[in-house]
Enzyme design. Structure first.
Site, PDB file in Angstrom:
ATOM      1  N   HIS A  57      47.334 -76.338 -26.862  1.00 33.12           N
ATOM      2  CA  HIS A  57      47.996 -75.641 -27.968  1.00 33.12           C
ATOM      3  C   HIS A  57      47.210 -75.918 -29.243  1.00 33.12           C
ATOM      4  O   HIS A  57      47.145 -77.053 -29.706  1.00 33.12           O
ATOM      5  CB  HIS A  57      49.440 -76.125 -28.111  1.00 33.12           C
ATOM      6  CG  HIS A  57      50.301 -75.212 -28.946  1.00 33.12           C
ATOM      7  ND1 HIS A  57      50.143 -75.071 -30.303  1.00 33.12           N
ATOM      8  CD2 HIS A  57      51.325 -74.379 -28.584  1.00 33.12           C
ATOM      9  CE1 HIS A  57      51.035 -74.211 -30.764  1.00 33.12           C
ATOM     10  NE2 HIS A  57      51.767 -73.760 -29.731  1.00 33.12           N
ATOM     11  N   ASP A  58      46.609 -74.864 -29.797  1.00 31.64           N
ATOM     12  CA  ASP A  58      45.697 -75.065 -30.922  1.00 31.64           C
ATOM     13  C   ASP A  58      46.390 -75.570 -32.181  1.00 31.64           C
ATOM     14  O   ASP A  58      45.912 -76.495 -32.841  1.00 31.64           O
ATOM     15  CB  ASP A  58      44.921 -73.767 -31.213  1.00 31.64           C
ATOM     16  CG  ASP A  58      45.827 -72.555 -31.419  1.00 31.64           C
ATOM     17  OD1 ASP A  58      47.047 -72.685 -31.205  1.00 31.64           O
ATOM     18  OD2 ASP A  58      45.308 -71.482 -31.770  1.00 31.64           O
ATOM     19  N   HIS A  60      27.299 -24.906 -38.501  1.00 32.04           N
ATOM     20  CA  HIS A  60      26.949 -24.894 -37.076  1.00 32.04           C
ATOM     21  C   HIS A  60      25.509 -25.370 -36.861  1.00 32.04           C
ATOM     22  O   HIS A  60      24.904 -25.080 -35.826  1.00 32.04           O
ATOM     23  CB  HIS A  60      27.128 -23.496 -36.454  1.00 32.04           C
ATOM     24  CG  HIS A  60      28.424 -22.845 -36.796  1.00 32.04           C
ATOM     25  ND1 HIS A  60      29.559 -22.980 -36.039  1.00 32.04           N
ATOM     26  CD2 HIS A  60      28.771 -22.065 -37.859  1.00 32.04           C
ATOM     27  CE1 HIS A  60      30.554 -22.299 -36.592  1.00 32.04           C
ATOM     28  NE2 HIS A  60      30.100 -21.746 -37.705  1.00 32.04           N
ATOM     29  N   GLN A 100      58.937 -63.400 -33.771  1.00 30.06           N
ATOM     30  CA  GLN A 100      58.170 -64.640 -33.939  1.00 30.06           C
ATOM     31  C   GLN A 100      56.893 -64.370 -34.733  1.00 30.06           C
ATOM     32  O   GLN A 100      56.366 -65.234 -35.409  1.00 30.06           O
ATOM     33  CB  GLN A 100      57.816 -65.241 -32.575  1.00 30.06           C
ATOM     34  CG  GLN A 100      57.220 -66.630 -32.678  1.00 30.06           C
ATOM     35  CD  GLN A 100      57.038 -67.276 -31.322  1.00 30.06           C
ATOM     36  OE1 GLN A 100      56.009 -67.087 -30.688  1.00 30.06           O
ATOM     37  NE2 GLN A 100      58.053 -68.021 -30.877  1.00 30.06           N
ATOM     38  N   SER A 150       7.402 -46.984 -34.091  1.00 27.20           N
ATOM     39  CA  SER A 150       7.391 -46.990 -32.628  1.00 27.20           C
ATOM     40  C   SER A 150       6.228 -47.836 -32.144  1.00 27.20           C
ATOM     41  O   SER A 150       5.134 -47.789 -32.711  1.00 27.20           O
ATOM     42  CB  SER A 150       7.258 -45.560 -32.084  1.00 27.20           C
ATOM     43  OG  SER A 150       6.935 -45.570 -30.709  1.00 27.20           O
ATOM     44  N   ARG A 173      58.348 -61.352 -29.059  1.00 25.37           N
ATOM     45  CA  ARG A 173      56.910 -61.632 -29.060  1.00 25.37           C
ATOM     46  C   ARG A 173      56.444 -61.992 -27.649  1.00 25.37           C
ATOM     47  O   ARG A 173      57.151 -62.616 -26.882  1.00 25.37           O
ATOM     48  CB  ARG A 173      56.609 -62.819 -29.996  1.00 25.37           C
ATOM     49  CG  ARG A 173      55.145 -63.134 -30.248  1.00 25.37           C
ATOM     50  CD  ARG A 173      54.541 -64.139 -29.270  1.00 25.37           C
ATOM     51  NE  ARG A 173      53.098 -64.193 -29.471  1.00 25.37           N
ATOM     52  CZ  ARG A 173      52.486 -65.175 -30.131  1.00 25.37           C
ATOM     53  NH1 ARG A 173      53.178 -66.184 -30.614  1.00 25.37           N
ATOM     54  NH2 ARG A 173      51.174 -65.144 -30.290  1.00 25.37           N
ATOM     55  N   SER A 203      47.514 -62.482 -28.612  1.00 26.54           N
ATOM     56  CA  SER A 203      46.816 -63.512 -29.386  1.00 26.54           C
ATOM     57  C   SER A 203      45.299 -63.487 -29.222  1.00 26.54           C
ATOM     58  O   SER A 203      44.556 -63.336 -30.192  1.00 26.54           O
ATOM     59  CB  SER A 203      47.347 -64.899 -28.995  1.00 26.54           C
ATOM     60  OG  SER A 203      46.714 -65.901 -29.748  1.00 26.54           O
TER      61      SER A 203
END
Length: 434
Positions: free
Chosen positions: A36-37, A109, A191, A239, A279, A284
């Site tokens: 869990h960050d 065109h 959330q 080129s 949520r 994420s």
């Protein structure tokens, strides 16, 4: 603390003193363990602040941290892009003003049409970018803060902290929103803030991508016609196999990146569509990619387009030659009118011109020669009453209508006023490393 919770000055000072004291190694180890960050950084911050550890993240949820941060980053991202977009508009406005009167062959065109001017065509580009500038400003100004809403958006945990005092919960929401630099917070959230917000953000960036793609496609087509080219350095190689090539590689790069930018809006569209109830976490990981990529892509596109617009090269002789090839046919109505004024019969004149124009068209299409229609008119005694008028009848500036006046009015009344808020950030040319 200001609303009455038991938080000491010492705890606040301890947290303030350790704002930049981030042990990233410990945070990484904590995240590996906790998966869990946000909690990894809560633990890391608490380790630095033992006295404040008990109140860090009090009542909050990880989306309070992550989503509010995202909204700050989105706002700041717009603030980085807007001056860059304004600079591009400013450079193109200078170009349009310089070439407001220069006649050029118009195309519909991608076939020869009536004349326009080099500056008027550039104003078509500018107008699209001005719309993008307004869209980006509106998207930025429309952002609200998620605020202090709790795990499912009900603010229940904060109502409990403040012992049922609704006014204190509302005031906390207002104070935190103001401290983050936002005027308003969303009243209702789950959330997370609604993922439709991300759609609005990426939609305006995708629209910018469409504008840039059109502009740079026009420049690439003009480069093929040899009328206008993007900057080409003295020692630049077009080129590896063909030394004569002058490829419009900057414009091609913009088109390539613009296509990528346009596709990114599909990501938040699908994310918003599959958010379950309050949520789901499948919003994420992809947001960490597409939101950042969209702003970074828009950023380099605008830098590259600024470089292009600061060094556009115009070849008047090529433009004049192309006009000479097509203008004789466009001038046929003027010639008929002049002959009628000189006493000629319109139907007889129309038939004469029809025959001569078809003969001239055959020279161009079947023999690959130049358009000799006017020479045929000069050689035909029937048209002798207007031979002296032919030069004035073929003056390209008489075929551009109000294009020069439109350029002047557009730049004065719409473009320049729009750039006023960005005047302090207008300086500095961009040199690209590659």
């Amino acid at each position: 603390q200001s609303l009455g919770l038991s938080i000491t000055d010492e705890q606040i000072r301890e947290m303030e003193a350790n704002l930049d004291n981030i042990d990233f190694k410990m945070a990484a180890e904590e995240e590996k363990k906790l998966r869990h960050d946000v909690m990894a950084h809560v633990h890391t911050f608490a380790h630095c602040c033992p006295k404040a550890a008990a109140i860090i993240h009090l009542g909050a949820t990880s989306c309070y941290v992550g989503d509010n941060t995202d909204l700050i980053v989105l706002r700041d991202g717009f603030n980085l892009l807007l001056p860059k977009l304004a600079r591009v508009i400013s450079r193109l406005a200078n170009f349009a003003e310089k070439y407001a009167d220069m006649p050029a062959l118009g195309f519909t065109h991608y076939q020869p049409a009536q004349l326009t001017t080099v500056g008027k065509r550039c104003c078509l580009w500018i107008q699209d970018l001005c719309m993008d500038l307004q869209n980006l400003e509106q998207a930025r100004d429309g952002l609200r803060f998620r605020g202090v809403k709790g795990t499912t958006g009900t603010q229940a945990s904060f109502l409990q902290l403040f012992e049922g005092d609704h006014s204190k919960v509302e005031e906390l929401d207002r104070l935190v929103t103001a401290k983050a630099g936002f005027k308003r917070a969303y009243i209702v959230t789950g959330q997370t803030y609604s993922r439709k917000v991300d759609i609005g953000v990426l939609a305006v960036l995708a629209s910018l991508g469409a504008s840039v793609h059109k502009i740079c496609t026009d420049i690439r087509l003009l480069a093929n016609l040899k009328e206008i080219e993007e900057p080409f350095e003295k020692d630049q190689i077009g080129s590896s196999a063909m030394p004569y090539k002058r490829n419009p590689m900057r414009s091609e790069r913009c088109c390539s990146l613009a296509r990528h930018l346009m596709t990114l809006v599909m990501d938040p569209l699908q994310t918003a569509a599959v958010q379950w109830f309050e949520r789901t976490l499948d919003d994420s990981a992809n947001r960490r990619v597409c939101l950042a990529e969209a702003f970074l892509t828009a950023d380099i596109i605008l830098s590259t387009l600024q470089n292009i617009s600061e060094g556009l090269v115009v070849y008047p002789k090529v433009i004049e030659r192309r006009i000479r090839q097509e203008l004789p046919f466009m001038a046929t109505e003027n010639i008929i009118m002049a002959m009628v004024k000189a006493g000629g019969n319109r139907q007889d004149c129309h038939e004469k011109i029809r025959v001569l124009s078809q003969q001239a068209a055959a020279v161009v299409k079947q023999e690959g020669g130049d358009n000799d229609f006017i020479n045929r008119v000069r050689a035909d005694p029937y048209f002798s009453p207007i031979h002296k008028q032919l030069e004035s009848l073929l003056d390209p500036s008489s075929f551009t209508g109000r294009a020069p006046q439109q350029v002047a009015k557009f730049l004065k009344e719409e473009v320049r006023p729009m750039l006023i808020p960005y005047e302090k950030e207008m300086g500095g040319k961009i040199e690209l490393a590659l």
